[in-house]
Design a protein around this motif. Structure first.
Motif, PDB file in Angstrom:
ATOM      1  N   GLY A  77      96.610 145.276   0.998  1.00  0.00           N
ATOM      2  CA  GLY A  77      96.665 146.617   0.424  1.00  0.00           C
ATOM      3  C   GLY A  77      96.071 146.662  -0.972  1.00  0.00           C
ATOM      4  N   PHE A  78      96.376 145.657  -1.785  1.00  0.00           N
ATOM      5  CA  PHE A  78      95.882 145.581  -3.160  1.00  0.00           C
ATOM      6  C   PHE A  78      94.365 145.416  -3.173  1.00  0.00           C
ATOM      7  CE2 PHE A  78      94.655 142.895  -6.769  1.00  0.00           C
ATOM      8  CZ  PHE A  78      95.171 143.604  -7.839  1.00  0.00           C
ATOM      9  N   ALA A  79      93.853 144.504  -2.351  1.00  0.00           N
ATOM     10  CA  ALA A  79      92.409 144.274  -2.306  1.00  0.00           C
ATOM     11  C   ALA A  79      91.682 145.537  -1.867  1.00  0.00           C
ATOM     12  CB  ALA A  79      92.098 143.120  -1.358  1.00  0.00           C
ATOM     13  N   THR A  80      92.248 146.248  -0.893  1.00  0.00           N
ATOM     14  CA  THR A  80      91.642 147.485  -0.416  1.00  0.00           C
ATOM     15  C   THR A  80      91.688 148.565  -1.486  1.00  0.00           C
ATOM     16  OG1 THR A  80      92.285 146.939   1.845  1.00  0.00           O
ATOM     17  CG2 THR A  80      91.717 149.238   1.395  1.00  0.00           C
ATOM     18  N   ALA A  81      92.818 148.678  -2.190  1.00  0.00           N
ATOM     19  CA  ALA A  81      92.935 149.654  -3.275  1.00  0.00           C
ATOM     20  C   ALA A  81      91.908 149.378  -4.364  1.00  0.00           C
ATOM     21  CB  ALA A  81      94.344 149.629  -3.851  1.00  0.00           C
ATOM     22  N   ALA A  82      91.763 148.104  -4.727  1.00  0.00           N
ATOM     23  CA  ALA A  82      90.788 147.738  -5.757  1.00  0.00           C
ATOM     24  C   ALA A  82      89.375 148.073  -5.299  1.00  0.00           C
ATOM     25  CB  ALA A  82      90.916 146.256  -6.083  1.00  0.00           C
ATOM     26  N   PRO A  98      99.431 133.601   6.494  1.00  0.00           N
ATOM     27  CA  PRO A  98      98.782 133.544   7.802  1.00  0.00           C
ATOM     28  C   PRO A  98      97.266 133.674   7.664  1.00  0.00           C
ATOM     29  CG  PRO A  98     100.685 135.002   7.874  1.00  0.00           C
ATOM     30  CD  PRO A  98     100.442 134.683   6.434  1.00  0.00           C
ATOM     31  N   PRO A  99      96.506 132.885   8.416  1.00  0.00           N
ATOM     32  CA  PRO A  99      95.048 132.926   8.305  1.00  0.00           C
ATOM     33  C   PRO A  99      94.461 134.320   8.494  1.00  0.00           C
ATOM     34  CG  PRO A  99      95.717 131.010   9.569  1.00  0.00           C
ATOM     35  CD  PRO A  99      96.954 131.824   9.345  1.00  0.00           C
ATOM     36  N   ASP A 100      95.022 135.107   9.407  1.00  0.00           N
ATOM     37  CA  ASP A 100      94.478 136.441   9.650  1.00  0.00           C
ATOM     38  C   ASP A 100      94.664 137.333   8.433  1.00  0.00           C
ATOM     39  OD1 ASP A 100      93.285 138.414  11.507  1.00  0.00           O
ATOM     40  OD2 ASP A 100      95.200 139.426  11.251  1.00  0.00           O
ATOM     41  N   LYS A 101      95.788 137.188   7.741  1.00  0.00           N
ATOM     42  CA  LYS A 101      96.010 137.992   6.535  1.00  0.00           C
ATOM     43  C   LYS A 101      95.081 137.532   5.410  1.00  0.00           C
ATOM     44  CE  LYS A 101     100.719 139.452   7.607  1.00  0.00           C
ATOM     45  NZ  LYS A 101     102.122 139.612   7.154  1.00  0.00           N
ATOM     46  N   ALA A 102      94.890 136.228   5.274  1.00  0.00           N
ATOM     47  CA  ALA A 102      93.956 135.711   4.272  1.00  0.00           C
ATOM     48  C   ALA A 102      92.542 136.230   4.542  1.00  0.00           C
ATOM     49  CB  ALA A 102      93.982 134.188   4.274  1.00  0.00           C
ATOM     50  N   ARG A 103      92.145 136.226   5.810  1.00  0.00           N
ATOM     51  CA  ARG A 103      90.816 136.710   6.179  1.00  0.00           C
ATOM     52  C   ARG A 103      90.645 138.177   5.806  1.00  0.00           C
ATOM     53  NH1 ARG A 103      89.170 139.832   9.933  1.00  0.00           N
ATOM     54  NH2 ARG A 103      91.158 139.807  11.067  1.00  0.00           N
ATOM     55  N   ARG A 104      91.675 138.968   6.014  1.00  0.00           N
ATOM     56  CA  ARG A 104      91.567 140.399   5.727  1.00  0.00           C
ATOM     57  C   ARG A 104      91.528 140.674   4.225  1.00  0.00           C
ATOM     58  NH1 ARG A 104      95.304 144.338   8.719  1.00  0.00           N
ATOM     59  NH2 ARG A 104      93.692 145.723   7.916  1.00  0.00           N
ATOM     60  N   ILE A 105      92.199 139.840   3.426  1.00  0.00           N
ATOM     61  CA  ILE A 105      92.110 139.976   1.967  1.00  0.00           C
ATOM     62  C   ILE A 105      90.667 139.745   1.519  1.00  0.00           C
ATOM     63  CG2 ILE A 105      92.785 138.929  -0.237  1.00  0.00           C
ATOM     64  CD1 ILE A 105      95.544 138.365   1.093  1.00  0.00           C
ATOM     65  N   GLU A 106      90.064 138.682   2.029  1.00  0.00           N
ATOM     66  CA  GLU A 106      88.680 138.379   1.655  1.00  0.00           C
ATOM     67  C   GLU A 106      87.715 139.421   2.206  1.00  0.00           C
ATOM     68  OE1 GLU A 106      88.154 133.733   0.938  1.00  0.00           O
ATOM     69  OE2 GLU A 106      88.632 134.191   3.048  1.00  0.00           O
ATOM     70  N   ALA A 107      88.005 139.972   3.375  1.00  0.00           N
ATOM     71  CA  ALA A 107      87.141 141.001   3.962  1.00  0.00           C
ATOM     72  C   ALA A 107      87.097 142.263   3.109  1.00  0.00           C
ATOM     73  CB  ALA A 107      87.604 141.345   5.373  1.00  0.00           C
ATOM     74  N   ALA A 108      88.143 142.469   2.285  1.00  0.00           N
ATOM     75  CA  ALA A 108      88.175 143.614   1.367  1.00  0.00           C
ATOM     76  C   ALA A 108      87.500 143.288   0.037  1.00  0.00           C
ATOM     77  CB  ALA A 108      89.614 144.065   1.135  1.00  0.00           C
ATOM     78  N   ASN A 109      86.783 142.152   0.008  1.00  0.00           N
ATOM     79  CA  ASN A 109      85.982 141.743  -1.153  1.00  0.00           C
ATOM     80  C   ASN A 109      86.792 141.268  -2.345  1.00  0.00           C
ATOM     81  OD1 ASN A 109      83.450 142.265   0.095  1.00  0.00           O
ATOM     82  ND2 ASN A 109      83.691 144.453  -0.337  1.00  0.00           N
TER      83      ASN A 109
END
Length: 301
Positions: A77-82, A98-109
């Motif tokens: 949520g934070f990465a997407t907000a930023a 979890p790897p999927d959550k880590a991947r989604r953080i990075e996917a939000a740049n």
């Protein structure tokens, strides 16, 4: 201690309205009892966390760089907000993310940094990194502005289903539960936690936030080792009941949400429904908040 006020929830709604989904409610009957499901797992980013992160980033002066720590959902949520606001972001996570959550953080740049084995250790590293000029650290839950953002979930429930008399919600560090208490306009808030991942329950027992065990299928989302001081202050001054659920009750509730309603949530998202199924949520018409859907899983059977 100064805590956020209900009027701050209204201000938060006005700030974040253009960026978040007003998630729907679903009226249902389960085991002969009526209830309302708040489908917050359908929020952008798959959890309520976008609300508090956006409110925090929009409420203060614009920094050059924003930093936080997360077990997963807050980081997404934070990465997407930023990203929405065009801010460079770094998210510190524990090794248990979890790897999927880590991947989604990075996917939000956002830049992802692994630090420590627990959320508390990741948060300590993030706070140290945020000491540089131009950087700003955003708390995951122990911040009145974040709490107010999460409180917009409660405000939507009250607006869409005003006859609801109880709101049950999963509690990690207490930010969403405190927001629900504020946005719920006096309705009973039921905080629900796994038996072995229950820092809010431990805080109520001790009369103050204390360290607690973190060992649950839902710990990637509810893995705070200690309830936040500010959420606990809010929860202690509002009508709140704290209840626990077992691991088997959580997974059974998750699977039933899929089988009966075709609602796919992560274990933490099913915690409040587990309490409802177990008869631990009072009220003539309770609302159960399904708070997240960021997990890869296959329903039983």
């Amino acid at each position: 201690m100064t805590t956020t006020l209900p009027t701050d929830v209204t201000a938060a709604e006005n700030r974040i309205r253009a960026y978040v989904r007003h998630t729907p409610v679903l009226r249902a009957e389960v085991d002969g009892r009526p209830l309302v499901l708040k489908l917050e797992h359908l929020q952008r980013t798959g959890s309520f966390k976008l609300r508090g992160a956006l409110n925090a980033l929009l409420a203060g002066p614009r920094p050059e760089h924003v930093i936080t720590a997360s077990g997963g959902n807050h980081g997404i949520g934070f990465a997407t907000a930023a990203a929405i606001l065009g801010l460079p972001a770094t998210v510190f996570v524990p090794s248990t993310v979890p790897p999927d959550k880590a991947r989604r953080i990075e996917a939000a740049n956002a830049r992802l940094v692994h630090a420590g084995a627990t959320y508390a250790e990741a948060a300590a590293a993030a706070r140290e990194a945020a000491g540089k000029p131009g950087a700003r650290y955003v708390e995951a839950y122990d911040d009145p502005v974040v709490i107010a953002g999460q409180g917009t979930v409660g405000a939507e429930i009250v607006r869409d289903a005003p006859e609801v008399d109880t709101i049950a919600v999963a509690a990690g560090g207490g930010g969403l539960a405190a927001g629900i208490a504020l946005g719920g306009h006096g309705r009973l808030t039921v905080t629900v936690e796994p038996e072995r991942c229950a820092c809010v329950h431990a805080a109520f027992a001790a009369g103050r936030p204390v360290d607690a065990e973190v060992n649950s299928v839902a710990s990637s989302a509810l893995g705070a080792t200690r309830a936040g001081e500010k959420p606990f202050a809010v929860l202690s001054s509002h009508p709140v009941r704290s209840v626990l659920v077992s691991e088997s009750e959580i997974t059974s509730a998750r699977d039933r949400l899929w089988e009966e309603f075709r609602l796919a949530v992560e274990p933490a998202g099913a915690v409040s429904f587990a309490a409802f199924l177990a008869g631990r949520v009072p009220g003539e018409l309770p609302c159960v908040v399904l708070c997240g859907a960021n997990a890869e899983w296959t329903p039983a059977g």
